[in-house]
Design an enzyme around this catalytic site. Structure first.
Site, PDB file in Angstrom:
ATOM      1  N   ILE A  27      38.675  24.686  49.628  1.00  0.00           N
ATOM      2  CA  ILE A  27      37.466  24.593  50.452  1.00  0.00           C
ATOM      3  C   ILE A  27      37.538  25.666  51.555  1.00  0.00           C
ATOM      4  CG2 ILE A  27      35.975  23.076  51.798  1.00  0.00           C
ATOM      5  CD1 ILE A  27      36.463  22.203  48.817  1.00  0.00           C
ATOM      6  N   ASP A  28      38.724  25.867  52.102  1.00  0.00           N
ATOM      7  CA  ASP A  28      38.897  26.952  53.079  1.00  0.00           C
ATOM      8  C   ASP A  28      38.635  28.306  52.429  1.00  0.00           C
ATOM      9  OD1 ASP A  28      40.410  26.158  55.853  1.00  0.00           O
ATOM     10  OD2 ASP A  28      40.855  24.735  54.279  1.00  0.00           O
ATOM     11  N   VAL A  29      39.177  28.501  51.238  1.00  0.00           N
ATOM     12  CA  VAL A  29      38.993  29.778  50.530  1.00  0.00           C
ATOM     13  C   VAL A  29      37.497  30.031  50.287  1.00  0.00           C
ATOM     14  CG1 VAL A  29      39.423  30.988  48.335  1.00  0.00           C
ATOM     15  CG2 VAL A  29      41.279  29.700  49.448  1.00  0.00           C
TER      16      VAL A  29
END
Lengths: 353, 353
Positions: free
Chosen positions: B165-167
């Site tokens: 999700i960060d990526v």
């Protein structure tokens, strides 16, 4: 935003079409061109519940939005000439031709740039433009390490549930094309931007890649539990049957949790007082917490934890996800070929002047 | 590429720093600014095997590359004035300040644009700039549906093994900033680009989102097996102990597989002749295929299947992944604060003029 851009999208399946949709959502005029004999295969990738007598599937709709549709057979001279006229006026040309097809269709980079030197050519391949290997999301997830890490010790390797390698490759192509558009403002020349699913997957390994490259650490399948923090990733059932999980990263968060659950004695209990203790005795701790949570509604837990800034979340299925008004803000609706379609936006950034 | 860009990166953890690294890899001058009292927390996120007496971890290295490092305490007037001087000359300012921090530090958008109207302000938040909820990847994966879909029927919901999700949020911010840079070439004005992890996750649900939105289909955890195609996702062990999987999407692929395994009689066997038959009898089929594959080395299988364009892949762990020269091409090395670091590139696109 991009009202002055013209995009010719000859790509199929997921990654390429989603790049076309990205530019369409930002205002570009995007024409999706399909071979009348072999239209985009995702038109036929239907759930059992879907209408048989339409050429639009939910899968197709998910990455095609705000486009014009045109059928052209590149081997037919009249059609080919029409394509050439469109490309002459275009800014971006998208394809996922397999090796040799550009030559077969007479649509090599050299030709495309000869008729339009400002054209930006965006290409998606499985394993690079020189490889003829067949690329399926399953195969990419297998070969780039994702399956080896995904799942639990017992489950064996598991594929992730969305074609995320395609999604990640689409992001790379969007970034490459945007970078190339910026270059073009200086050079007035187009470029070719190529992305392989393989490279996009490798680039997404993030911290797991550095863990291996620097420390020779080979990540194992550990499910959702954080190996060094507890309770973190354990899943609890609430009184109203919802699934809830916590990320209790500090003693302070643990104190708040215990106080809420009326388990205050645990804060000084030798089994649970520190994070190291909690990791050692996490199964026992999980049972105690589960017993208390079974008496509480999910909403009471969430309200209290949000107020006290304790990281907590419901494990929601897609029905529950789209009951949230925040997710609904990203839903886009359009009638394509008389069929009402819906999808989430490609654009998850907000621009404010 | 971006040699004329100056980036001030005040972000921490994964998403924001990876955006700084993206621009650094494309040539921008990127300065990462940390509070001397509270440096980027990922400097301490170490594997047990990592050296204790260094302020660089593999996690930190994975998303920080090609940057200058500077420690400034925003509440110290001299430091704050130095920051202001840097921002006056910058093109991009990155932060993941939690709600209220921009005001506390005196770094609101209004102030930043008053000292530099051309500045592009990039912001990462968990649940939007107006929310004060704590955002962990686990919580985001839970609330946006990914955990509900990931795993097998038996495993229960499982977190995906990289902070994807960060990526994905980082990709959205890169795209937003690049779009804003393009706008600036026309307006000569900066904008604010905001991305929440929540929106980035929802936007990534792709076909699963449309399946629910159009067909009310709630995806279940089905592991790696394709529900309507077999053998597809079954995992086999080879003679040399490797794990291999196939995506046998057509009768032709099935014939090639049977011919290779000397199981030609299966092609007309009522149990396996069509895909529908193979799905109905997939467990039995899996056992027959496994028996044969146990007599074959992985390399013989791969060579034959690649030659015949049958989709096949090894399930590789990260050691095996990085034994491949193609993945090594994306590895980047740099000495930071006397520590040799490695990571994979943020750039998985190739530009050719």
């Amino acid at each position: 935003m991009f009202e002055d851009l013209i995009v010719i999208d000859c790509s199929t399946v997921l990654a390429g079409p989603s790049v076309g949709t990205f530019f369409a959502e930002l205002g570009a005029a995007v024409t999706k061109i399909e071979n009348p004999a072999i239209p985009d295969v995702t038109r036929t990738w239907k759930l059992l519940s879907e209408e048989k007598n339409t050429a639009i599937s939910a899968y197709f709709a998910s990455v095609n939005y705000h486009k014009q549709y045109l059928q052209l057979d590149f081997k037919n001279t009249t059609h080919f000439n029409e394509l050439v006229r469109l490309i002459e006026k275009a800014d971006i040309f998208l394809s996922n031709f397999k090796k040799g097809d550009a030559e077969k269709f007479g649509l090599t980079d050299t030709f495309l740039h000869s008729i339009n030197p400002r054209l930006i050519i965006g290409k998606i391949s499985g394993f690079g433009t020189e490889s003829d290997r067949v690329a399926y999301d399953l195969i990419l997830q297998a070969e780039t390490g994702f399956m080896s890490m995904n799942g639990t010790a017992e489950s064996g390797p598991v594929k992730m549930p969305v074609a995320l390698i395609d999604v990640l490759a689409a992001h790379q192509l969007k970034e490459g094309i945007l970078t190339s558009l910026l270059q073009r403002t200086k050079t007035n020349k187009g470029q070719t931007v190529s992305v392989s699913l393989y490279d996009a997957a490798i680039s997404s390994l993030a911290n797991q890649a550095s863990n291996y490259l620097m420390e020779k650490h080979i990540p194992q399948r550990i499910g959702s539990l954080h190996p060094n923090i507890a309770p973190y990733g354990e899943i609890f059932v609430t009184k109203d049957g919802k699934l809830i999980t916590f990320a209790i990263g500090s003693n302070k968060h643990f104190q708040i949790l215990c106080s809420f659950l009326e388990l205050n004695e645990f804060v000084s209990d030798v089994r649970f007082a520190t994070n190291v203790d909690r990791v050692s005795n996490r199964k026992e701790l999980k049972e105690f917490i589960q017993t208390e949570i079974l008496n509480l509604e999910a909403s009471e837990i969430l309200t209290f934890m949000h107020q006290h800034f304790v990281p907590v979340g419901l494990i929601q299925n897609l029905k529950e996800v789209f009951e949230n008004s925040e997710s609904q803000k990203l839903v886009r609706t359009e009638t394509i070929e008389n069929k009402e379609t819906k999808r989430v936006s490609q654009i998850a950034f907000q621009l404010k002047s």
